[in-house]
Design an enzyme around this catalytic site. Sequence first.
Site, PDB file in Angstrom:
ATOM      1  N   ASP A   1     -64.805  40.931   8.951  1.00 34.45           N
ATOM      2  CA  ASP A   1     -63.589  41.523   9.519  1.00 34.45           C
ATOM      3  C   ASP A   1     -63.615  41.435  11.040  1.00 34.45           C
ATOM      4  OD1 ASP A   1     -61.237  43.750   8.945  1.00 34.45           O
ATOM      5  OD2 ASP A   1     -62.284  44.098  10.846  1.00 34.45           O
TER       6      ASP A   1
ATOM      7  N   TYR B   1     -60.709  41.660  19.561  1.00 33.01           N
ATOM      8  CA  TYR B   1     -62.169  41.727  19.656  1.00 33.01           C
ATOM      9  C   TYR B   1     -62.731  40.605  20.529  1.00 33.01           C
ATOM     10  CZ  TYR B   1     -61.915  44.779  15.493  1.00 33.01           C
ATOM     11  OH  TYR B   1     -61.627  45.769  14.584  1.00 33.01           O
TER      12      TYR B   1
ATOM     13  N   LYS C   1     -56.559  40.338  12.745  1.00 34.21           N
ATOM     14  CA  LYS C   1     -55.441  41.251  12.974  1.00 34.21           C
ATOM     15  C   LYS C   1     -54.611  40.820  14.175  1.00 34.21           C
ATOM     16  CE  LYS C   1     -58.829  44.796  11.750  1.00 34.21           C
ATOM     17  NZ  LYS C   1     -60.033  44.074  12.160  1.00 34.21           N
TER      18      LYS C   1
ATOM     19  N   HIS D   1     -52.588  45.425  13.564  1.00 33.05           N
ATOM     20  CA  HIS D   1     -53.726  46.223  14.022  1.00 33.05           C
ATOM     21  C   HIS D   1     -53.375  47.701  14.232  1.00 33.05           C
ATOM     22  CE1 HIS D   1     -57.795  45.597  16.229  1.00 33.05           C
ATOM     23  NE2 HIS D   1     -57.763  46.751  15.618  1.00 33.05           N
TER      24      HIS D   1
END
Length: 279
Positions: free
Chosen positions: A49, A54, A79, A112
């Site tokens: 994930d 990120y 996401k 998200h």
Amino acid sequence: MSNHIQPTTTLHNGVKMPWLGLGVFKVEDGEEVVQSIKTALEVGYRSIDTAAIYGNEEGVGKAIAEANVPREELFITTKVWNANHGYEATLTAFDESMEKLGLDYLDLYLIHWPLPSKGKFAETWKALEKLYKDGRVRAIGVSNFKVTHLEEIIEDCEVVPMVNQVEYHPRFNQRELHDFCKKHGIQLEAWSPLMQGELLNEPALMEIAKEYSKSTAQIIIRWDIQTGVVTIPKSVKPHRIAENADVFDFEISQENMDKINALNKDQRMFADPDEFDRV
């Protein structure tokens, strides 16, 4: 290779999703994320994930490309970030994520955050529905959505979200949200299941862990799964990655499940989705 972490739940569209995955939030792009994923895959994980925000999708893609695991065995999630809410912006963001990941298709794509202050999550969802109908994503869902946000989506959507990934741990078990998701066939998924390590020294959990000769982390992860919640603990340490996966050879008694449920304080560690509007 372990065969103990292959169990899956079946999403409402028939797609199988592993009960356990590796989360890579705050895992550095490059060697750190590549090695973490390779370790996880060697142990037996099949679900990874990540998210656009990120900043490590390229590293995730590199690890997948170098791993000796068939693509069809993997379950990869990413996401769309808040800055890309809106129909066209979401489609563009998806293409960018796919290029970084180096994948032909995605297993799960999530919104998200709902970002209600912008009022675009329903429009963003329409883009996810298109990606799903076009066969570019096997399943679509949301993250950090409360009941009110889900109700708005469901009222207007053609495809009900398959997954809702939220903050979920023994001090914040989101009972009302979980019941709503069950009613509508939405699989709940836990991020930060260990409350970023805050729960590892919780006396009640330590006592239960001792009874089963398991770690506190393993007890929490097992509690998630027995509660019907997919979980994605994050770690970059090989022994922790392996330990977090070793949760399918025991079952917590109902008495102990009740003790864990009693730890709930409706205590968020992170932002309330109604208030979080960072872009």
